[in-house]
Write a protein that holds these residues in place. Structure first.
Motif, mmCIF file in Angstrom:
data_model
loop_
_atom_site.group_PDB
_atom_site.id
_atom_site.type_symbol
_atom_site.label_atom_id
_atom_site.label_comp_id
_atom_site.label_asym_id
_atom_site.label_seq_id
_atom_site.Cartn_x
_atom_site.Cartn_y
_atom_site.Cartn_z
ATOM 1 N N GLY A 2 0.803 -1.229 0.000
ATOM 2 C CA GLY A 2 0.000 0.000 0.000
ATOM 3 C C GLY A 2 0.830 1.270 0.000
ATOM 4 O O GLY A 2 0.651 2.151 -0.862
ATOM 5 N N PRO A 3 1.795 1.422 0.930
ATOM 6 C CA PRO A 3 2.639 2.610 0.933
ATOM 7 C C PRO A 3 3.504 2.735 -0.330
ATOM 8 O O PRO A 3 3.750 3.840 -0.813
ATOM 9 N N ALA A 4 3.983 1.600 -0.856
ATOM 10 C CA ALA A 4 4.801 1.647 -2.063
ATOM 11 C C ALA A 4 3.995 2.183 -3.252
ATOM 12 O O ALA A 4 4.494 3.006 -4.044
ATOM 13 N N LEU A 5 2.769 1.747 -3.374
ATOM 14 C CA LEU A 5 1.912 2.247 -4.449
ATOM 15 C C LEU A 5 1.581 3.722 -4.239
ATOM 16 O O LEU A 5 1.511 4.508 -5.197
ATOM 17 N N ALA A 6 1.369 4.106 -2.986
ATOM 18 C CA ALA A 6 1.071 5.505 -2.690
ATOM 19 C C ALA A 6 2.234 6.401 -3.114
ATOM 20 O O ALA A 6 2.040 7.480 -3.687
ATOM 21 N N LYS A 7 3.437 5.926 -2.844
ATOM 22 C CA LYS A 7 4.621 6.704 -3.229
ATOM 23 C C LYS A 7 4.753 6.786 -4.742
ATOM 24 O O LYS A 7 5.051 7.850 -5.304
ATOM 25 N N ALA A 8 4.496 5.662 -5.430
ATOM 26 C CA ALA A 8 4.639 5.622 -6.883
ATOM 27 C C ALA A 8 3.624 6.517 -7.586
ATOM 28 O O ALA A 8 3.919 7.090 -8.643
ATOM 29 N N PHE A 9 2.445 6.655 -7.000
ATOM 30 C CA PHE A 9 1.383 7.431 -7.651
ATOM 31 C C PHE A 9 1.104 8.747 -6.938
ATOM 32 O O PHE A 9 0.098 9.407 -7.215
ATOM 33 N N ASP A 10 1.988 9.112 -6.011
ATOM 34 C CA ASP A 10 1.879 10.387 -5.306
ATOM 35 C C ASP A 10 0.514 10.519 -4.622
ATOM 36 O O ASP A 10 -0.246 11.468 -4.855
ATOM 37 N N ALA A 65 -9.025 9.768 -11.600
ATOM 38 C CA ALA A 65 -8.165 9.703 -12.778
ATOM 39 C C ALA A 65 -7.033 8.690 -12.601
ATOM 40 O O ALA A 65 -6.465 8.200 -13.594
ATOM 41 N N LYS A 66 -6.662 8.370 -11.342
ATOM 42 C CA LYS A 66 -5.562 7.443 -11.087
ATOM 43 C C LYS A 66 -6.029 6.054 -10.662
ATOM 44 O O LYS A 66 -5.221 5.116 -10.598
ATOM 45 N N ARG A 67 -7.306 5.909 -10.353
ATOM 46 C CA ARG A 67 -7.798 4.680 -9.722
ATOM 47 C C ARG A 67 -7.535 3.436 -10.576
ATOM 48 O O ARG A 67 -7.079 2.412 -10.081
ATOM 49 N N SER A 68 -7.820 3.525 -11.868
ATOM 50 C CA SER A 68 -7.627 2.375 -12.746
ATOM 51 C C SER A 68 -6.161 1.984 -12.831
ATOM 52 O O SER A 68 -5.812 0.792 -12.784
ATOM 53 N N ALA A 69 -5.267 2.973 -12.906
ATOM 54 C CA ALA A 69 -3.836 2.692 -13.001
ATOM 55 C C ALA A 69 -3.309 2.081 -11.705
ATOM 56 O O ALA A 69 -2.465 1.167 -11.733
ATOM 57 N N VAL A 70 -3.783 2.574 -10.563
ATOM 58 C CA VAL A 70 -3.357 2.018 -9.274
ATOM 59 C C VAL A 70 -3.823 0.564 -9.142
ATOM 60 O O VAL A 70 -3.054 -0.305 -8.707
ATOM 61 N N LEU A 71 -5.067 0.310 -9.530
ATOM 62 C CA LEU A 71 -5.584 -1.056 -9.467
ATOM 63 C C LEU A 71 -4.755 -1.979 -10.362
ATOM 64 O O LEU A 71 -4.376 -3.088 -9.954
ATOM 65 N N ASP A 72 -4.455 -1.543 -11.579
ATOM 66 C CA ASP A 72 -3.663 -2.365 -12.500
ATOM 67 C C ASP A 72 -2.286 -2.666 -11.911
ATOM 68 O O ASP A 72 -1.773 -3.785 -12.036
ATOM 69 N N ALA A 73 -1.685 -1.662 -11.273
ATOM 70 C CA ALA A 73 -0.360 -1.862 -10.675
ATOM 71 C C ALA A 73 -0.423 -2.853 -9.522
ATOM 72 O O ALA A 73 0.467 -3.699 -9.353
ATOM 73 N N ALA A 74 -1.476 -2.757 -8.697
ATOM 74 C CA ALA A 74 -1.639 -3.690 -7.580
ATOM 75 C C ALA A 74 -1.860 -5.113 -8.087
ATOM 76 O O ALA A 74 -1.256 -6.073 -7.579
ATOM 77 N N LEU A 75 -2.706 -5.248 -9.095
ATOM 78 C CA LEU A 75 -2.970 -6.568 -9.668
ATOM 79 C C LEU A 75 -1.695 -7.178 -10.239
ATOM 80 O O LEU A 75 -1.415 -8.365 -10.052
ATOM 81 N N LYS A 76 -0.907 -6.362 -10.927
ATOM 82 C CA LYS A 76 0.341 -6.857 -11.519
ATOM 83 C C LYS A 76 1.315 -7.303 -10.441
ATOM 84 O O LYS A 76 1.973 -8.348 -10.576
ATOM 85 N N HIS A 77 1.396 -6.541 -9.351
ATOM 86 C CA HIS A 77 2.319 -6.896 -8.266
ATOM 87 C C HIS A 77 2.005 -8.286 -7.732
ATOM 88 O O HIS A 77 2.922 -9.101 -7.518
#
Length: 552
Positions: free
Chosen positions: A373-381, A405-417
């Protein structure tokens, strides 16, 4: 050849019409005045089968009744609260709403003990009370969305009494339901009930609590049963720590007391005190006594499931259930006992590695949402952790603070991780789960997504669900406080025994799977309680070994 075949057919026909199958000689369905429903926390089918030949008390009697050794807590979230919610409701967690021991509500933050925002929801809390949070809560059945057997019985006949006793609040709440005569659980120091229910507490509870305090205050001297000698073998879990051999409990260690057969014994004493003082089974209506025994679970978490500690517990549990049967027999009350478990369990990987299962391992700490969670927060500001979750598996929730505007990209990044991690079997999105029909048919044949669908509630479940591979223990290291756990969608966590016994039972064993949600409609059929089929997920199971059936 034809003459021989004809003779065989005639002989078979004669056998089919013989006394064992004749209607006049068929066993009659029980008519209990008391239903005793027992959940042994973390009693897997594997444990039951391993020690079955060693039982000589209550578990031996139960195993000699109607035995379904391969029952199923059919859902994926094989935890205490979801499992208990299925046993006496006839409903899977998708219907009970109890999707986990705790879940998250990203839309509503409360203040936790540490002063930080707490998005968690505990399964047995009253969320309407001001100041409540997932770790400091008032016990309540409000989050259970369906009625229990006891609730239905009391609605049909208010004279029915319903008593629920457990070593955990969630065990008592989920089996007792919304409208009990008495609900009691261990709060860490003593057995207690809901505020304002003091008048319903049996007088014998004071003695039980006094004995519990005395047990905690003194050192325990547990002896290794003869049957457990071959299980006594030390296994290192890091540093100087090891499990597998009996360790004596130190005075004042209340947590270690929970992980002992003595804890179950006192829980049963409390249940029997309520049975006697409230004269359960001796009134005009049928009563329910629900008992959840928690020590097997605490022992499994603390020491694993394959050492001297668990073996000793199986002997103690067998004896405790034997005492219960003796008390019920003495009362002359017509009773029926059903025993099952809220989930199974898996041994610690360190012992599995040296006992024929080298594939067993601990989860990578990089899968913990507290790091992702914190890593994604840092990556997406983002202003706070992007995802929430309790463990490296199960429901994961996106923060509501993520801009649209960022929700879809954050979800995709979490799913990929998660999807690219070698320890992850599958990652399933909320939309994919919702599009899957509720499962049916033999639970052993369900696909992974069907198992997850069985504990999916669109108002409470996460944005995606993470399933770890088989034999991956979701505890990264033993510093987390436990060495082994459950919660997976795999057979060792889903399979539990389901056993029925009553006086005069005509025993049989069925190795094929039934579900714990089948218990309620089966019991309802025996007491003439109408339960609309569209309100539950279970089916009535025929307990009569012959032409007669308790299922109408």
């Amino acid at each position: 050849m034809m003459k021989s075949l004809t003779a065989w057919m005639l002989g078979a026909a004669a056998l089919a019409s013989g006394p064992a199958f004749a209607q006049d000689g068929a066993p009659k369905a029980p008519e209990p005045k008391l239903i005793v429903a027992i959940s042994v926390d973390q009693l897997s089918t594997d444990l039951f089968n391993e020690y079955r030949d060693d039982f000589n008390g209550g578990l031996k009697r139960l195993a000699g009744g109607i035995a379904f050794p391969n029952g199923y807590q059919s859902h994926a979230a094989t935890e205490t609260c979801p499992g208990h919610s299925t046993i006496l409701t006839g409903s899977r967690p998708a219907r009970t709403g109890i999707i986990a021991n705790s879940w998250f509500d990203p839309t509503q933050a409360r203040t936790g003990k540490n002063g930080k925002a707490d998005y968690g929801v505990y399964c047995s809390e009253d969320t309407s009370i001001e100041g409540s949070n997932s770790s400091d809560y008032t016990v309540s059945p409000k989050l259970l969305k369906v009625p229990t057997l006891g609730d239905r019985m009391r609605a049909a006949n208010p004279a029915s009494q319903v008593v629920a006793v457990s070593g955990k609040d969630r065990g008592a709440v989920m089996m007792g339901g919304h409208n009990t005569t008495l609900t009691m659980w261990w709060d860490g120091k003593s057995f207690r009930s809901y505020a304002g229910s003091e008048a319903a507490i049996p007088k014998g509870a004071a003695l039980v609590n006094s004995r519990a305090k005395a047990a905690i205050d003194k050192p325990a001297a547990v002896k290794l049963p003869t049957m457990c000698a071959s299980h006594s073998r030390g296994v290192s879990i890091g540093g100087d720590a090891s499990v597998g051999t009996l360790q004596q409990r130190k005075p004042g260690d209340a947590r270690a007391f929970r992980a002992s057969g003595e804890f179950d014994s006192l829980t049963m004493d409390l249940a029997l005190a309520a049975f006697g003082e409230k004269k359960l089974g001796r009134g005009a209506a049928t009563d329910v006594l629900a008992i959840s025994l928690s020590a097997t679970d605490y022992i499994g978490h603390t020491f694993g499931t394959a050492g001297a500690e668990t073996c000793t517990q199986m002997a103690a549990l067998d004896a405790t259930l034997g005492r219960m049967f003796a008390a019920l027999d003495k009362s002359k009350v017509p009773y029926l006992v059903v025993l099952t478990a809220d989930h199974g369990g898996h041994d610690l990987p360190e012992r599995n590695n040296i006992q024929g299962l080298p594939a067993a391992e601990r989860a990578d700490i990089k899968l913990m949402p507290q790091g992702v969670g914190p890593a994604l927060a840092k990556a997406f500001d983002l202003p706070e952790p992007a995802i929430m979750g309790d463990a490296p598996f199960g429901d994961m929730y996106l923060s509501t603070k993520i801009p649209a505007a960022k929700r879809s990209a954050v979800l995709d990044a979490a799913l990929k991780h998660y999807r690219t991690h070698p320890q992850v079997e599958a990652v399933i999105t909320k939309d994919e789960i919702a599009a899957t029909p509720s499962p049916s048919g033999p639970p052993e044949d369900w696909s992974l997504i069907q198992r997850v669908r069985a504990n999916f509630d669109p108002s409470r479940s996460g944005d995606f669900y993470v399933a770890l591979k088989r034999y991956v223990t979701p505890i990264p290291n033993t510093s987390f406080g436990y060495v082994a756990t459950h919660g997976s969608p795999w057979g060792y966590d889903r399979r539990v025994p389901i056993l029925f016994w009553w006086k005069g039972v005509a025993p049989y064993e069925q190795p094929n799977g039934i579900e714990t949600v089948d218990i309620l409609p089966t019991l309802a059929s025996l007491i003439g309680l109408d339960v609309p089929k569209d309100e539950i997920d279970g089916r009535c199971v025929d307990l009569m070994a012959g032409a007669a059936s308790n299922c109408k």
